[in-house]
Write a protein that holds these residues in place. Structure first.
Motif, PDB file in Angstrom:
ATOM      1  N   GLY A  93     -72.108  72.057  86.193  1.00 47.66           N
ATOM      2  CA  GLY A  93     -72.738  71.314  85.098  1.00 47.66           C
ATOM      3  C   GLY A  93     -71.937  70.087  84.704  1.00 47.66           C
ATOM      4  O   GLY A  93     -72.501  69.069  84.292  1.00 47.66           O
ATOM      5  N   GLN A  94     -70.618  70.156  84.857  1.00 46.36           N
ATOM      6  CA  GLN A  94     -69.778  69.006  84.526  1.00 46.36           C
ATOM      7  C   GLN A  94     -70.088  67.833  85.449  1.00 46.36           C
ATOM      8  O   GLN A  94     -70.085  66.681  85.027  1.00 46.36           O
ATOM      9  CB  GLN A  94     -68.299  69.391  84.663  1.00 46.36           C
ATOM     10  N   GLU A 105     -73.002  67.436  86.992  1.00 45.11           N
ATOM     11  CA  GLU A 105     -74.345  66.955  86.680  1.00 45.11           C
ATOM     12  C   GLU A 105     -74.311  66.066  85.448  1.00 45.11           C
ATOM     13  O   GLU A 105     -74.964  65.018  85.408  1.00 45.11           O
ATOM     14  CB  GLU A 105     -75.277  68.151  86.463  1.00 45.11           C
ATOM     15  N   ALA A 106     -73.530  66.462  84.453  1.00 46.67           N
ATOM     16  CA  ALA A 106     -73.423  65.653  83.245  1.00 46.67           C
ATOM     17  C   ALA A 106     -72.866  64.277  83.589  1.00 46.67           C
ATOM     18  O   ALA A 106     -73.334  63.252  83.070  1.00 46.67           O
ATOM     19  CB  ALA A 106     -72.536  66.352  82.227  1.00 46.67           C
ATOM     20  N   SER A 107     -71.880  64.241  84.485  1.00 43.63           N
ATOM     21  CA  SER A 107     -71.286  62.963  84.883  1.00 43.63           C
ATOM     22  C   SER A 107     -72.297  62.127  85.651  1.00 43.63           C
ATOM     23  O   SER A 107     -72.417  60.914  85.425  1.00 43.63           O
ATOM     24  CB  SER A 107     -70.070  63.194  85.774  1.00 43.63           C
ATOM     25  N   ALA A 108     -73.043  62.791  86.552  1.00 38.49           N
ATOM     26  CA  ALA A 108     -74.014  62.072  87.377  1.00 38.49           C
ATOM     27  C   ALA A 108     -75.083  61.437  86.489  1.00 38.49           C
ATOM     28  O   ALA A 108     -75.459  60.274  86.662  1.00 38.49           O
ATOM     29  CB  ALA A 108     -74.651  63.025  88.378  1.00 38.49           C
ATOM     30  N   VAL A 109     -75.546  62.200  85.506  1.00 38.17           N
ATOM     31  CA  VAL A 109     -76.594  61.714  84.618  1.00 38.17           C
ATOM     32  C   VAL A 109     -76.117  60.501  83.814  1.00 38.17           C
ATOM     33  O   VAL A 109     -76.875  59.585  83.528  1.00 38.17           O
ATOM     34  CB  VAL A 109     -77.031  62.872  83.692  1.00 38.17           C
ATOM     35  N   LEU A 110     -74.828  60.488  83.501  1.00 40.40           N
ATOM     36  CA  LEU A 110     -74.274  59.339  82.763  1.00 40.40           C
ATOM     37  C   LEU A 110     -74.075  58.143  83.682  1.00 40.40           C
ATOM     38  O   LEU A 110     -73.731  57.059  83.223  1.00 40.40           O
ATOM     39  CB  LEU A 110     -72.941  59.719  82.116  1.00 40.40           C
ATOM     40  N   LEU A 153     -71.856  58.066  86.334  1.00 39.08           N
ATOM     41  CA  LEU A 153     -70.541  58.009  86.985  1.00 39.08           C
ATOM     42  C   LEU A 153     -70.706  58.269  88.481  1.00 39.08           C
ATOM     43  O   LEU A 153     -71.497  59.111  88.892  1.00 39.08           O
ATOM     44  CB  LEU A 153     -69.607  59.062  86.386  1.00 39.08           C
ATOM     45  N   VAL A 170     -63.269  63.417  85.436  1.00 34.51           N
ATOM     46  CA  VAL A 170     -63.844  64.642  84.891  1.00 34.51           C
ATOM     47  C   VAL A 170     -63.315  65.894  85.604  1.00 34.51           C
ATOM     48  O   VAL A 170     -62.798  66.803  84.961  1.00 34.51           O
ATOM     49  CB  VAL A 170     -65.394  64.605  84.953  1.00 34.51           C
ATOM     50  N   GLN A 223     -59.406  68.616  84.905  1.00 34.86           N
ATOM     51  CA  GLN A 223     -59.622  70.034  84.586  1.00 34.86           C
ATOM     52  C   GLN A 223     -59.086  70.925  85.705  1.00 34.86           C
ATOM     53  O   GLN A 223     -58.620  72.029  85.450  1.00 34.86           O
ATOM     54  CB  GLN A 223     -61.111  70.305  84.383  1.00 34.86           C
TER      55      GLN A 223
END
Lengths: 503, 255
Positions: free
Chosen positions: A397-398, A400-405, A407, A416, A420
């Motif tokens: 999900g991290q 996907e969240a980056s891709a959607v933004l 990055l 990202v 981690q």
């Protein structure tokens, strides 16, 4: 360090001096080989002494070249010679037919009887060659003594470490006898009042200088020099001072002189130094501090090898982990194969291939570089798996969240995922570094005198395994602990977002 | 129309029934719309298709009259570019928020504007700060996600999406990860953002939330079966299946 400086100097000299005769004569030996051959002076451990050290010096003088020692493990000396790490080997190399295939042997420079040492109190101890049948007999591997004992049907135990350990085991009753060359029996066996030795009936052995196969010019020079030293009496004087002049050598030299022998001052000095181990307190206050510079030098080399190898392992490991995760199919396959190969084969095999095998393909690495490369390549496999574990610990999900933004894959990784993943990868990485610190002792195989080898040399020449063992152990601990602390701090830093509480 | 979805079809492996069976809807600019449907209606799949996280087989998506994503005929490179274009205009608030745990609330909102839009840190922080303050997070700017409540985390996620200045902001089940008492708070946030003119789409199975928006589409079995204002659609549905759905929904509440 000293070794690399020597090498640098040798390179410089070779470059600036055209006259080959003036280049130093590098001679190989194992400082762990012990007294009276080549060993660390127990009274002054920074100095390497021994009758072969003096022989090499005499030889160098005769040949008009400066003798420079270089060190490697005894059972690897001839391989190192073949690889070109030294010009000659002077370290009790026994004259035996099969050696002629791998090296050229000079005229013998020393001859001696094999001597059987047993415990006086042991009534059933063997005292003849026939008596060796079925008895536990300790000796050095691949030696003439080992062959004689085996032939006599003894239960032969060979020791890789040093002679001192063999006689220790005899004392402890783990062996029934020790069969070794007379100089060894003299320096180690005769120190113990509870031992007795049988000096005849077990055969003889001769020592020669080994020269690289096909190097006939050098062989001729060495033989001429030896002959000169024999005729002017230098060799006899040398052996007498060390207390090892033997009737076998007299026969070898056709020396019938009845002149009174010189006092064996060196043996007396040795006995005074190691005959009785000083109290632990005395060693702690005087002897060990004197050895500190050697341990520090060994520790520095250990640290340098380890840090360099770890840097290589980390860089390569990151590449492998990323290649395996994001690369095209061929690269993924390569990364998996690499990891399996280097994880699945022994480090010692890899190091031997890098140091002794690659020269066959024309790639001859400096010992330090070979050690760093072998350790680095090996640990890269472990690091790659650590980083893979880290990368996979970050939920999808991290990404996907980056891709959607918006990055990119690289930006996602950099900003990202990696921050981690690092936290997860640090503890196993620290573990690996400390393991590497210890595994770096393997580089002693390629002529580097690091911490463990320093310990081996000193323990064998001072007959002090326990006390020095504690010293060397504390050095390893001291090397590792700061890194463990550093890793803990880094872990806290990368995990600071997990600490609850008001921000 | 800001967002037009036309005849979207998507099958999932091992399931003969299509997850999206030609789903179509369109949303006027600046509205707050709820896509309401039971579990398995294809709500999440549709969202992921719109965001380019999942491929679809046929159909198209327009944003501001531009087809941002073709399907069959397009090459891999074209598809990648189309997805990138779509993401410039769209924002998504994940059901589980997916905040970056190692970054503070402010840093979460600054990362993408700086790296993707190449804004200066000062400019990016200025807008992020304004957005977070607008959503009532002024005292929590430097807190890490772990240190925030669920509702606060959601508002950071909204601010992070808004920081990229999308034309359309989509929400995946915004109330499901939160305490039921937070529903009103979520609705308040949505309305506050609605006032700023961003088109918002809320995908939900939460009837109560759907009652508070301007426009509702009812989804079932991969298609939109009815749409209109919540007053009309939810109170006097035309379709029999909508009525059945609403009854089924209301049953557990009644029990």
């Amino acid at each position: 360090m000293k070794k690399s400086r020597t090498l640098l100097l040798a390179v410089l000299l070779a470059g600036t001096l055209s006259a080959a005769a003036e280049a130093p004569l590098t001679w190989g030996a194992d400082a762990q080989g012990g007294a009276p051959y080549v060993f660390q002076d127990p009274m002054e451990p920074n100095r390497v002494i021994g009758f072969e050290v003096e022989l090499a010096t005499l030889l160098g003088q005769r040949m008009g070249r400066q003798a420079r020692p270089a060190f490697g493990p005894w059972d690897k000396l001839l391989e190192l010679l073949g690889r070109g790490d030294f010009d000659v080997v002077i370290n009790g190399i026994e004259v035996a037919g099969e050696k002629g295939r791998v090296v050229e042997l000079s005229h013998p420079y020393f001859a001696t009887a094999e001597v059987l040492t047993v415990r006086k109190a042991d009534a059933s101890a063997p005292r003849t060659l026939v008596g060796l049948w079925g008895k536990r007999v300790g000796t050095l591997p691949n030696s003439m003594a080992a062959r004689i004992a085996e032939h006599a049907g003894a239960d032969v135990r060979t020791y890789e470490g040093g002679q001192d350990e063999i006689y220790d085991d005899l004392k402890l009753g783990r062996l029934d006898g020790v069969l070794l060359d007379e100089p060894v029996a003299h320096y180690y066996g005769d120190l113990e009042p509870e031992f007795e030795s049988v000096r005849s009936g077990f055969g003889t052995v001769q020592y020669a200088i080994a020269v690289r196969k096909g190097d006939h010019d050098l062989l001729r020079e060495v033989n001429a020099a030896l002959e000169g030293l024999q005729h002017d009496g230098s060799l006899r004087a040398l052996y007498e001072r060390w207390g090892i002049w033997s009737k076998e050598t007299a026969k070898l030299f056709h020396d019938t002189s009845l002149a009174a022998p010189l006092a064996d001052v060196e043996f007396d000095r040795w006995r005074a130094a190691v005959g009785k181990l000083p109290s632990f307190y005395e060693r702690l206050t005087t002897r060990y501090p004197a050895m500190l510079p050697m341990f520090l030098e060994g520790a520095l080399l250990t640290l340098l090898v380890s840090v360099s190898a770890m840097s290589l392992a980390v860089a390569l490991g990151i590449g492998l982990a990323l290649g395996r995760r994001f690369g095209p199919r061929a690269l993924k396959w390569f990364c998996v194969a690499y990891i399996e190969f280097f994880r699945g084969t022994p480090l010692l095999v890899q190091l031997t291939i890098v140091y002794f095998g690659l020269p066959e393909l024309g790639l001859k690495l400096h010992p330090f570089l070979a050690g760093v490369v072998a350790l680095g390549l090996n640990y890269a496999a472990a690091e790659a798996e650590n980083y893979r574990a880290g990368l996979e610990s970050v939920p999808v999900g991290q990404q996907e969240a980056s891709a959607v933004l918006g990055l990119s894959t690289w930006q996602t990784l950099r900003h990202v995922v990696a921050p981690q993943a690092v936290r997860i990868s640090i503890p196993p990485m620290t573990n690996d570094f400390i393991a590497l610190l210890k595994d770096s002792s393997l580089v002693s195989v390629v002529t580097l005198t690091e911490l463990t080898k320093t310990y081996g040399n000193l323990a064998n020449s001072t007959r002090d395994h326990l006390g020095l063992g504690l010293v060397v152990a504390s050095f390893y601990l001291l090397l590792g602990l700061p890194f463990a602390r550093l890793a803990r701090a880094a872990e806290l830093h990368f995990g600071r977002h997990l600490r609850r509480g008001p921000a | 129309m800001t967002l037009v979805v036309k005849e979207l079809v998507r099958h999932h492996e091992g399931n003969p029934q299509p997850t999206l069976a030609g789903m179509s809807f369109d949303l006027p600019a600046g509205t707050l719309t709820a896509l309401l449907g039971p579990s398995g209606a294809g709500k999440s799949t549709m969202l992921r298709c719109i965001m380019g996280l999942e491929p679809f087989e046929t159909g198209r998506i327009d944003i501001d009259g531009v087809i941002v994503r073709g399907t069959r005929e397009s090459s891999r490179e074209e598809r990648k570019r189309a997805i990138a274009d779509a993401r410039k205009k769209l924002g998504l608030v994940f059901q589980s928020f997916e905040l970056f745990p190692h970054l503070t609330a402010l840093e979460n909102c600054v990362l993408a504007p700086m790296r993707v839009k190449l804004e200066t840190r000062a400019a990016a922080e200025k807008r992020a700060r304004a957005l977070l303050c607008q959503l009532g997070l002024e005292p929590r700017l430097d807190a890490f996600p772990e240190q925030l409540s669920g509702g606060q985390q959601q508002r950071v996620a909204i601010a992070r999406a808004l920081a990229m200045e999308p034309r359309v902001l989509l929400y995946d089940e915004p109330t499901s990860a939160l305490d039921p008492s937070m529903k009103n708070e979520v609705l308040q946030s949505l309305k506050r953002i609605d006032a700023s003119g961003v088109t918002q789409v809320v995908v939900t199975h939460d009837l109560q939330l759907a009652r508070g928006v301007e426009h509702v589409c009812i989804l079932d079995h991969g298609v939109v079966i009815e749409s209109g204002s919540p007053e009309v659609v939810l109170k006097t549905p035309v379709h029999e299946s909508t009525r059945a759905l609403l009854n089924a929904w209301l049953q557990p509440d009644a029990a």
